[in-house]
Design an enzyme around this catalytic site. Structure first.
Site, short mmCIF file in Angstrom:
data_model
loop_
_atom_site.label_atom_id
_atom_site.label_comp_id
_atom_site.label_asym_id
_atom_site.label_seq_id
_atom_site.Cartn_x
_atom_site.Cartn_y
_atom_site.Cartn_z
N ALA A 67 0.97 -1.21 0.03
CA ALA A 67 0.21 0.08 -0.07
C ALA A 67 0.78 1.17 -0.01
O ALA A 67 1.71 1.11 0.54
CB ALA A 67 -0.68 0.16 1.22
N LEU A 95 2.82 -1.44 4.13
CA LEU A 95 3.23 -0.35 3.27
C LEU A 95 4.13 -0.46 2.19
O LEU A 95 5.36 -1.01 2.82
CB LEU A 95 3.50 0.76 4.16
CG LEU A 95 1.95 1.46 4.85
CD1 LEU A 95 2.67 2.23 6.00
CD2 LEU A 95 1.44 2.01 3.96
N CYS A 96 4.26 -0.20 1.21
CA CYS A 96 5.06 -0.32 0.15
C CYS A 96 6.76 0.13 0.48
O CYS A 96 7.51 -0.30 0.19
CB CYS A 96 4.76 0.27 -1.30
SG CYS A 96 6.10 0.53 -2.37
N PHE A 97 6.53 1.50 1.14
CA PHE A 97 7.76 2.19 1.33
C PHE A 97 8.45 1.64 2.45
O PHE A 97 9.50 2.26 2.96
CB PHE A 97 7.55 3.89 1.64
CG PHE A 97 7.67 4.59 0.33
CD1 PHE A 97 8.66 4.91 -0.22
CD2 PHE A 97 6.36 4.43 -0.39
CE1 PHE A 97 8.78 5.59 -1.54
CE2 PHE A 97 6.57 5.26 -1.89
CZ PHE A 97 7.74 5.67 -2.18
#
Lengths: 246, 128
Positions: free
Chosen positions: A82, A145-147
């Protein structure tokens, strides 16, 4: 299969739209590439902070995260984790089937990410210390989360991920989109962006246009600007109605 | 299953025909190209498929790719254990990595698919 064009259409660059429209536009561009062989690049923003979930993520993936409560959310066509879209530029590039850049594998990530690194170095007047492709990836852990995830395709500045991308492959064509994180967001305070890390770097107003041109040229395409017509806007609006999210 | 006995689509699905029942999966070439598979989504039993229709999706390296039915028919069985055993795709793509079984509408449609030699040539000539 239609013959892929070598002329890239740059569309809707530098503008901000609601999340569902952004996702609908990217899907529409992918479908257009399948029909006509047209490559496209767009660099865009989000009209309000929005969460996009990776295609296979469950809707409740971020329910325990208080920072994103109440935000709009959409589902991307692409995979990965996400993203909280707030202070960033998002790019999408669509590679038609038959274009060499659509070959299986991760080369497309590499080419696009290197082009962005080079563009930023040009704007900075030289290489930016610590900015480059991630050298060592740990792909075993998959936070929501992607990051917070680590992949070999990421662009990092020091130890911070500042650009991550994901893809959708459909009948030989590829939609790749990614987020260049500029500044930390109150909705994802654990991440810092490029401008936080390199405060002396001031991106010009036309940065989205520069980024779009750089990406297109890195893929060997000639450039053509063609605004989205009213008829096309109607098609995207119909696509928007089909998008999951708020 | 011996790949020499299979039929192949240009979109990298394989098919084994046993009477009117076709077993379908994706090839070793596809698995290698995708690398690091993390999700697979397969259809429900009873779904009818046209040839070339999307029957599922896989995710790898943040890329979601569609899976295409090589022939038309009705899904009669799904490898429900596969989503929790994705290693099977890499270790045994033509065996444990099977995805669906389909009662085919027209078994002769499989004749239009590639044999192994033609499929390998396709992979090379397409620059894959």
């Amino acid at each position: 299969m239609v013959t892929p064009s070598s002329t890239c259409r740059i569309v809707e660059t530098g503008t901000a739209h609601p999340g569902r429209w952004n996702m609908a536009c990217d899907e529409w561009l992918l479908n257009m590439a399948l029909q006509s062989g047209q490559p496209t690049v767009r660099v865009y923003a989000w009209s309000r902070p929005t969460v996009s979930l990776g295609y296979f993520q469950k809707p409740d993936a971020l329910d325990s995260n208080p920072h994103v409560a109440g935000l709009d959310h959409v589902r991307r066509l692409s995979g990965g984790g996400a993203i909280v879209h707030h202070h960033e530029w998002t790019y999408s590039c669509v590679v038609p089937a038959g274009d060499p850049n659509a070959a299986p594998g991760t080369d497309l990530y590499d080419v696009v990410h290197r082009s962005v690194i080079d563009q930023l170095a040009t704007l900075a007047g030289g290489p930016i210390a610590g900015l480059g492709l991630r050298e060592i990836a740990d792909g075993t852990d998959k936070p929501a989360l992607c990051f917070a995830r680590s992949a070999a395709e990421d662009v990092v500045c020091g130890k911070h991920k500042v650009l991550g991308s994901a893809q959708r492959r459909r009948r030989g064509a590829v939609l790749q989109h990614g987020s260049l994180l500029l500044r930390s967001s109150s909705h994802a305070p654990e991440f810092v962006g490029l401008e936080d890390l390199v405060p002396e770097l001031v991106l010009p107003e036309d940065f989205p246009e520069l980024m779009a041109r750089t990406i297109a040229m890195s893929l060997g395409w000639q450039l053509a600007h063609k605004p989205i017509s009213n008829v096309e806007l109607q098609e995207i609006a119909q696509q928007t109605d089909l998008q999951p999210g708020t | 299953m011996d790949p020499a006995t299979l039929k192949f689509s240009k979109s990298h699905e394989w098919l084994h025909l046993d009477g009117e029942i076709a077993t379908v999966g994706i090839t070793d070439f596809a698995v290698e190209a995708l690398t690091d598979l993390v999700f697979v989504d397969l259809p429900e039993v009873g779904r009818t498929l046209d040839a070339g229709e999307i029957f599922g999706e896989v995710e790898s390296v943040k890329a979601v790719s569609d899976l295409y039915a090589p022939v038309a028919g009705e899904v009669t069985e799904v490898n429900t254990g596969l989503p929790d055993d994705l290693d099977a795709l890499g270790e045994d793509p033509f065996g444990r990595g099977w995805m669906i079984r389909v009662a085919v509408t027209d078994a002769s449609a499989a004749d239009a698919l590639l044999d192994e030699t033609a499929y390998r040539e396709h992979c090379q000539s397409a620059g894959h």
